[in-house]
Design a protein around this motif. Structure first.
Motif, PDB file in Angstrom:
ATOM      1  N   THR A   6      48.874  53.618  47.154  1.00 16.56           N
ATOM      2  CA  THR A   6      49.143  52.098  47.243  1.00 16.56           C
ATOM      3  C   THR A   6      48.025  51.323  46.117  1.00 16.56           C
ATOM      4  N   TYR A   7      46.936  51.683  46.058  1.00 18.55           N
ATOM      5  CA  TYR A   7      45.892  51.217  45.402  1.00 18.55           C
ATOM      6  C   TYR A   7      46.228  51.260  43.699  1.00 18.55           C
ATOM      7  N   LEU A   8      46.967  52.569  43.338  1.00 15.40           N
ATOM      8  CA  LEU A   8      47.452  52.531  41.799  1.00 15.40           C
ATOM      9  C   LEU A   8      48.475  51.504  41.635  1.00 15.40           C
ATOM     10  N   ARG A   9      49.568  51.556  42.584  1.00 13.75           N
ATOM     11  CA  ARG A   9      50.453  50.409  42.445  1.00 13.75           C
ATOM     12  C   ARG A   9      50.007  48.864  42.425  1.00 13.75           C
ATOM     13  N   SER A  41      29.296  39.542  42.506  1.00 15.32           N
ATOM     14  CA  SER A  41      29.048  40.567  43.617  1.00 15.32           C
ATOM     15  C   SER A  41      29.104  40.844  44.661  1.00 15.32           C
ATOM     16  N   ALA A  42      29.857  39.973  45.185  1.00 14.97           N
ATOM     17  CA  ALA A  42      30.401  39.767  46.504  1.00 14.97           C
ATOM     18  C   ALA A  42      31.412  41.036  46.643  1.00 14.97           C
ATOM     19  N   PRO A  43      31.375  41.774  47.774  1.00 10.32           N
ATOM     20  CA  PRO A  43      32.126  43.027  47.879  1.00 10.32           C
ATOM     21  C   PRO A  43      33.576  42.849  48.116  1.00 10.32           C
ATOM     22  N   LEU A  44      34.387  43.243  47.304  1.00  9.42           N
ATOM     23  CA  LEU A  44      35.757  43.044  47.494  1.00  9.42           C
ATOM     24  C   LEU A  44      36.452  44.139  48.729  1.00  9.42           C
ATOM     25  N   ALA A  45      37.551  43.753  49.121  1.00  8.81           N
ATOM     26  CA  ALA A  45      38.156  44.732  50.148  1.00  8.81           C
ATOM     27  C   ALA A  45      38.193  46.162  49.409  1.00  8.81           C
ATOM     28  N   ASP A  46      37.880  47.264  50.173  1.00  6.18           N
ATOM     29  CA  ASP A  46      37.702  48.614  49.938  1.00  6.18           C
ATOM     30  C   ASP A  46      39.351  49.087  49.867  1.00  6.18           C
ATOM     31  N   PRO A  47      39.803  49.411  48.502  1.00  7.14           N
ATOM     32  CA  PRO A  47      40.947  49.856  48.274  1.00  7.14           C
ATOM     33  C   PRO A  47      41.163  51.256  48.944  1.00  7.14           C
TER      34      PRO A  47
END
Lengths: 325, 325
Positions: free
Chosen positions: A167-170, A16-22
């Motif tokens: 970038t997120y999709l790629r 549940s740690a937040p990942l970097a926001d894409p």
């Protein structure tokens, strides 16, 4: 309290740690949540919505979706600037009222000439030279021309949130394509530098072409006349012909994108249609239903019933341009 | 002797150890050596011929280059088989002499009808259905039809040495495209399984298309009439439009590939044009200069002066088919 903490498995704490926001330039709204949830479903092998990497295709309209389109399509501004240069060298190129009006800045006459007039301006300025020569002319124009409203170079008037979405999709295994009513050879000049989209992933309208050799180096020429208009019902036809797969995600901003979204979201499995609604008269432009460019009426009427996601620019985007704020 | 061996640095011993042969079905001739030397130059960052991975494009003709084309283009055999099925269900489809001749097996009349007659057969059998429906018909035909000479399925009549060349080039960072006079939608049915070439990397001839929705599920239709013939001077035009880059390697077998090779090898830097000459009447076919299909005359005349590599099938290929020998 200590006993409670110890009873939580470490794996849950880490999961549940937040990942970097894409999508950092997107406001935390349901719009952003839905995009991320969709992509997570597509890419999770345990999800019923899982899609293999080879099938992860996303198609983006360009004018009004990846870069701005007001007050006039940028490619038309390029065409008029080029027509002025051509006329300065040889006034004989101005063979019609609409061409004369265009170089005189009489945009009312140009607008009144309709699609036929616009195509005449484009055909006159986009033919009679090789593809390489044409693209050098466009490159030079992009390097010097500036937008009347922002003072920015046109290829700087791209939407930062859309760059992040590309970038997120790629990063998630998608191949990102442009499917634009604008010109194929025009867009390719900046698609790689502005969007990181290579020339083979640009789909657009295209004039007649021909091959020449013998009287000079072998070359592909741009000839007068239109070969294919990649707009409205032309978009699914061109996407099918170019890619041979139905997209999983299609993104547009006008009713010219309606059929692309309709065809995309009619495919089997999870699909996502996205429309950008320009609602931000302060930071960009507010237009849609009644606009002479980028009209969005049917799309707004039917988005909810078709399950398409509508981005409200003012509400959903924290930032518009890459170079500002 | 011992002193001599010791004086040779170990790195040299290892460097000269033979690597796995990337083209095992190619005889060890100058043809094979030249292909490998070219690819090594292209991919060596210290070579003056180095080409960045993004620009490593190779285009291959299909009929007679990747798979066989005798005694008649396989797509024409498919079209005639489909026409027979259509006529059995509705004799009214046979609206002309050439269509009637085709279902009666009167290939003399079909041949005498020329390009116009062939296009009528193709248009009649390749339109009036969706792309998905058409491709299901082709798939079913490939699963059952067999070549009269070899008894093989048509998509098994691919050249093992060319499969190795495709794999070798991809391993070296190339993207491999088909650029064929054959039908785009036809070739895509087997391009991935036969060649490992995905649908977006197939360039071919294409009929008119349209988008339909409202009266049924949104779909792309194949309509009567030809939209683009990807042959001769059409090949460079289509490759430029589809890829937006000039290939580094172009491979063909007939004068229909002449302009593709000419345009490719006129590009800056190292480029390679390759022609396959069918010289093997025992294991495949021997034809070229006088052939009614796959004529290769100008290509043979000019290959040496243009620096193009000519593969002599009988001399340069140890093996023809994947499933034999």
């Amino acid at each position: 309290m200590r006993a409670l903490l110890i009873s939580i498995p470490l794996t849950i704490l880490f999961a549940s740690a937040p990942l970097a926001d894409p999508l950092p330039s997107w406001t935390d709204t349901a719009t952003k949540d839905r995009i991320i949830a969709f992509v997570e479903g597509i890419t999770d092998p345990d999800s019923p919505d899982y899609v293999t990497p080879a099938a992860r295709i996303a198609t983006f309209d360009n004018d009004g979706t990846l870069w701005a389109e007001q007050p006039v399509y940028f490619q038309l501004l390029f065409a008029i600037d080029r027509l002025k240069e051509m006329a300065a060298a040889d006034p004989g190129v101005l063979t019609s009222d609409v061409l004369r009006a265009a170089v005189e800045g009489d945009m009312e006459t140009v607008a009144a000439s309709g699609t036929e007039g616009l195509l005449e301006i484009v055909s006159t300025t986009h033919s009679g030279l090789t593809v390489d020569e044409f693209q050098a002319v466009v490159r030079s124009w992009l390097d010097t021309a500036r937008h009347s409203g922002t003072g920015l170079a046109y290829d700087q008037m791209v939407y930062q949130p859309m760059l992040e979405l590309l970038t997120y999709l790629r990063d998630e295994g998608f191949r990102t394509y442009i499917a634009s009513g604008g010109g194929l050879h025009f867009i390719r000049v900046f698609s790689e530098s502005a969007y990181n989209i290579p020339p083979e992933q640009v789909i657009g309208s295209i004039g007649n072409g021909s091959y020449s050799a013998g009287d000079g180096p072998p070359r592909v020429m741009k000839d007068p006349g239109l070969f294919f208009i990649d707009d409205k019902a032309g978009k699914p036809v061109a996407i099918e012909a170019r890619i041979g797969r139905r997209p999983v995600i299609a993104v547009g901003n006008s009713d010219g994108d309606f059929q692309m979204l309709e065809w995309t979201t009619a495919g089997d499995g999870a699909r996502l249609g996205i429309l950008l609604h320009h609602t931000d008269s302060e930071r960009e432009y507010a237009y849609g239903r009644e606009s002479h460019i980028g009209q969005l009426a049917r799309g707004l009427d039917e988005a909810a019933s078709r399950g398409w996601l509508v981005i409200d620019m003012a509400r959903d985007w924290e930032r518009i341009w890459p170079s500002r704020e």
